[in-house]
Design an enzyme around this catalytic site. Structure first.
Site, PDB file in Angstrom:
ATOM      1  N   ASP A 156      53.277  62.457  26.689  1.00 48.99           N
ATOM      2  CA  ASP A 156      53.960  63.718  26.176  1.00 48.99           C
ATOM      3  C   ASP A 156      54.713  64.756  26.250  1.00 48.99           C
ATOM      4  O   ASP A 156      54.538  64.960  27.550  1.00 48.99           O
ATOM      5  CB  ASP A 156      53.221  63.885  24.750  1.00 48.99           C
ATOM      6  CG  ASP A 156      52.290  64.976  24.487  1.00 48.99           C
ATOM      7  OD1 ASP A 156      52.044  65.795  26.178  1.00 48.99           O
ATOM      8  OD2 ASP A 156      50.868  64.338  23.891  1.00 48.99           O
ATOM      9  N   GLU A 169      70.772  67.369  31.484  1.00 50.59           N
ATOM     10  CA  GLU A 169      71.415  66.927  30.261  1.00 50.59           C
ATOM     11  C   GLU A 169      71.037  67.161  28.749  1.00 50.59           C
ATOM     12  O   GLU A 169      69.575  66.937  28.863  1.00 50.59           O
ATOM     13  CB  GLU A 169      71.220  65.568  30.696  1.00 50.59           C
ATOM     14  CG  GLU A 169      72.414  65.052  32.642  1.00 50.59           C
ATOM     15  CD  GLU A 169      73.465  65.495  32.333  1.00 50.59           C
ATOM     16  OE1 GLU A 169      74.059  65.332  31.593  1.00 50.59           O
ATOM     17  OE2 GLU A 169      74.203  65.456  33.401  1.00 50.59           O
ATOM     18  N   CYS A 218      74.190  60.800  22.348  1.00 50.16           N
ATOM     19  CA  CYS A 218      74.045  62.294  23.026  1.00 50.16           C
ATOM     20  C   CYS A 218      75.703  62.154  23.007  1.00 50.16           C
ATOM     21  O   CYS A 218      76.329  63.587  22.741  1.00 50.16           O
ATOM     22  CB  CYS A 218      73.740  62.680  24.100  1.00 50.16           C
ATOM     23  SG  CYS A 218      74.134  61.788  25.596  1.00 50.16           S
TER      24      CYS A 218
HETATM   25  P1  NAD Z   1      62.867  65.142  23.870  1.00 48.72           P
HETATM   26  O1  NAD Z   1      63.592  66.543  23.997  1.00 48.72           O
HETATM   27  O2  NAD Z   1      62.244  65.003  22.807  1.00 48.72           O
HETATM   28  O3  NAD Z   1      62.617  64.568  24.528  1.00 48.72           O
HETATM   29  C1  NAD Z   1      62.713  64.235  25.624  1.00 48.72           C
HETATM   30  C2  NAD Z   1      61.902  64.304  27.024  1.00 48.72           C
HETATM   31  O4  NAD Z   1      61.261  64.928  27.150  1.00 48.72           O
HETATM   32  C3  NAD Z   1      61.247  63.239  26.788  1.00 48.72           C
HETATM   33  O5  NAD Z   1      59.951  62.309  27.658  1.00 48.72           O
HETATM   34  C4  NAD Z   1      59.825  64.153  26.098  1.00 48.72           C
HETATM   35  O6  NAD Z   1      57.787  63.655  26.220  1.00 48.72           O
HETATM   36  C5  NAD Z   1      59.990  65.170  26.488  1.00 48.72           C
HETATM   37  N1  NAD Z   1      59.730  66.547  26.607  1.00 48.72           N
HETATM   38  C6  NAD Z   1      59.246  67.525  25.194  1.00 48.72           C
HETATM   39  N2  NAD Z   1      59.283  68.422  25.032  1.00 48.72           N
HETATM   40  C7  NAD Z   1      59.050  68.954  26.629  1.00 48.72           C
HETATM   41  C8  NAD Z   1      58.194  69.946  27.385  1.00 48.72           C
HETATM   42  N3  NAD Z   1      57.926  70.724  25.928  1.00 48.72           N
HETATM   43  N4  NAD Z   1      58.268  70.256  28.307  1.00 48.72           N
HETATM   44  C9  NAD Z   1      58.351  68.488  29.166  1.00 48.72           C
HETATM   45  N5  NAD Z   1      59.385  67.547  28.575  1.00 48.72           N
HETATM   46  C10 NAD Z   1      59.190  67.485  27.179  1.00 48.72           C
HETATM   47  O7  NAD Z   1      64.548  64.373  22.883  1.00 48.72           O
HETATM   48  P2  NAD Z   1      64.457  62.939  22.340  1.00 48.72           P
HETATM   49  O8  NAD Z   1      64.182  62.731  21.404  1.00 48.72           O
HETATM   50  O9  NAD Z   1      63.920  61.220  23.486  1.00 48.72           O
HETATM   51  O10 NAD Z   1      66.198  62.536  23.055  1.00 48.72           O
HETATM   52  C11 NAD Z   1      67.432  62.531  22.267  1.00 48.72           C
HETATM   53  C12 NAD Z   1      68.115  63.875  23.250  1.00 48.72           C
HETATM   54  O11 NAD Z   1      68.795  63.621  24.219  1.00 48.72           O
HETATM   55  C13 NAD Z   1      69.634  63.785  22.045  1.00 48.72           C
HETATM   56  O12 NAD Z   1      69.227  65.642  21.899  1.00 48.72           O
HETATM   57  C14 NAD Z   1      70.747  63.655  22.608  1.00 48.72           C
HETATM   58  O13 NAD Z   1      70.961  64.760  23.201  1.00 48.72           O
HETATM   59  C15 NAD Z   1      70.115  63.859  23.935  1.00 48.72           C
HETATM   60  N6  NAD Z   1      70.289  62.990  25.147  1.00 48.72           N
HETATM   61  C16 NAD Z   1      71.440  63.472  26.086  1.00 48.72           C
HETATM   62  C17 NAD Z   1      72.043  63.128  26.913  1.00 48.72           C
HETATM   63  C18 NAD Z   1      72.930  63.684  28.045  1.00 48.72           C
HETATM   64  O14 NAD Z   1      73.193  62.869  28.903  1.00 48.72           O
HETATM   65  N7  NAD Z   1      73.347  65.033  28.059  1.00 48.72           N
HETATM   66  C19 NAD Z   1      71.450  61.593  26.799  1.00 48.72           C
HETATM   67  C20 NAD Z   1      70.852  61.283  25.918  1.00 48.72           C
HETATM   68  C21 NAD Z   1      70.282  62.028  25.461  1.00 48.72           C
END
Ligand code: NAD
Length: 461
Positions: free
Chosen positions: A202, A245, A279
């Protein structure tokens, strides 16, 4: 999958240091279909040590050697396309055809783009007596989300290999199965041990440890703005480069001279794509005020055509959303839209008729909220830019010169004119709170490089 409970470290599938597991839920059935291990700081230490040990040799490999490895990954990836598609469909609910063509296909696109970009990439240039060389930044930490799992993994891993970096990847714990298949592909391609390492887990227990680890030189993060901020703060103590991103809320300006019905319909379809979980989806449609009602009628017709259902059924367009948390969040947002007086055009709270199990959402459109009227082009541009995000923006017009002129006034990393095809060579990334840095093809390779000036090198021979 036999490797689901293992991590991939130093060229081998290994057990976690401390056993701890997490069920992976299929959002179409609400049932666990797999169990993975979730890691801890001790696993990150092991992966970082492997990546550091591999870096001196890998960073000195020739471009030809790295091209050979990337081409091998591509070859095996193509053979395992159906396995990837099944994994994506089960873990995040993507309809199976879309999972194969778009989700797994995105990884294919990035591999091909990284190879093409590396073929012509110049790692050195002569500036009079100074040699400017671009070298891999070191060990990179890659953290990815669930919504386009392969798109994000491959658009980081392939250019990192192209650049000569070694790496530790943490896929999303919500959609980890496709990352496991991808790791099997990398293993079969025969990368030198320690170049590519993968740990599941996580955000707080693994992602944040990667972000703060002194043995990691750079973080490339894709996910929510919330987590992206934590990652950047955590990485600051060791002065890492951080590429982010993040989220978006992208405007879609439909100009008066557009093919109106087509432009509205395609915009609505663009929002529902990937079950509304992209996104860069064009989620704020701006239409001339006098055509607002007409836009709502087209949107209603288009939304009601979206076939929601089992991701394994051939005619399904919209599968479930990824998780119970997302389902509940969307239900609350729909209720809030209604309570705040937006015009509910179609859909609403609750599950679609006949679907009592699975995180299925009714295709929902709000007038005066997700479709908004504007009085002048100046006002449309103002509304489009009036957001903390700047990932993408869309313009529809029958006059390309007109669209180009407006593109110059929008604060977003990608501006798309008249719904063009996906371009793996177009830099991808956000302005403002949508992120820092650019991915895809040569822009991504560039992101994983340091610049060294060798002054007094002498003239080019
Ligand atoms: P999330 O931020 O909850 O999780 C993304 C990743 O980060 C996961 O692997 C998660 O385990 C990790 N993570 C979560 N908390 C963390 C922390 N405190 N420290 C380090 N890592 C951590 O996002 P999600 O729900 O998996 O994905 C959806 C989001 O991603 C949406 O906001 C979407 O807009 C964004 N997104 C952006 C792009 C882009 O290229 N700009 C592309 C796809 C998705």
């Amino acid at each position: 999958m036999s490797n689901a409970l293992k991590f991939y470290i130093n060229g081998a599938w290994v057990d976690p240091v401390t056993p701890k597991t997490l069920d992976v839920i299929n959002p179409a059935t609400e049932e666990a279909f797999a169990t993975i291990s979730v890691g801890s700081a001790a696993d990150v230490d092991k992966a970082v040590a492997a990546a550091r040990a591999a870096f001196p040799a890998f960073s000195q490999t020739s471009k030809e050697e790295r091209l050979r490895l990337l081409r091998k990954i591509l070859e095996i990836y193509e053979q395992r396309l159906d396995d990837i598609a099944r994994a994506v469909s089960d873990e995040m609910g993507a309809p199976i055809g879309m999972a194969r063509d778009s989700q797994a296909g995105a990884g294919l696109g990035h591999l091909k783009a990284a190879i093409k970009a590396l073929e012509v990439f110049e790692f050195a240039e002569q500036r009079k007596g100074t040699r400017v060389v671009k070298e891999p930044i070191g060990v990179v930490g890659l953290i990815t989300p669930w919504n386009w799992p392969l798109n994000q993994i491959v658009c980081k891993v392939a250019p990192a290999i192209a650049a000569g970096c070694t790496m530790v990847l943490k896929p999303s714990e919500i959609a980890p199965m496709s990352g496991l298949v991808f790791s099997e592909i990398v293993h079969a391609a025969g990368l030198p041990k320690g170049v590519y390492n993968m740990i599941n887990g996580d955000g707080p227990s693994v992602g944040q440890v990667i972000a703060g680890h002194p043995g990691i030189d750079m973080i490339s993060f894709t996910g929510s703005t919330r987590a992206g901020i934590i990652v950047a703060k955590t990485a600051a103590d060791t002065v890492k480069r951080v590429a982010q991103e993040l989220g978006g809320k992208s405007p879609n300006i439909i100009l008066a001279d557009a093919d109106f019905e087509m432009a509205v319909a395609k915009g609505v379809e663009g929002c529902f794509g990937n079950s509304g979980q992209s996104c860069n989806a064009p989620t704020r449609m701006l239409v001339p005020r006098q055509r607002h009602d007409e836009a709502l009628a087209v949107a209603k017709k288009t939304a009601e055509k979206q076939k929601v259902g089992d991701p394994k059924a051939k005619d399904t367009v919209l599968g479930p959303v990824v998780s119970e948390i997302q389902f509940n969040k969307i239900q609350k947002l729909i209720e809030a839209g209604i309570a705040e007086g937006a015009t509910l055009v179609t859909g609403g709270a609750g599950r679609p008729e006949g679907l009592n199990r699975g995180y299925y959402v009714r295709p929902t459109v709000f007038g005066n909220l997700s479709i908004m009227p504007y009085d002048s082009e100046e006002q449309a541009i103002e509304i489009a830019n009036d957001t903390v995000y700047g990932l993408a923006a869309y313009i529809q017009s029958g006059d390309i010169a007109h669209a180009r002129k407006i593109a110059g006034q929008l604060r977003a990393g990608q501006v798309k004119l008249n719904y063009p095809a996906w371009d793996t060579f177009a830099p991808f990334g956000g302005y403002k709170q949508s992120g820092n840095g650019r991915e895809y093809a040569d822009f991504a390779i560039q992101e994983f490089l340091e610049v060294k000036a060798i002054i007094g090198y002498g003239a080019a021979s």
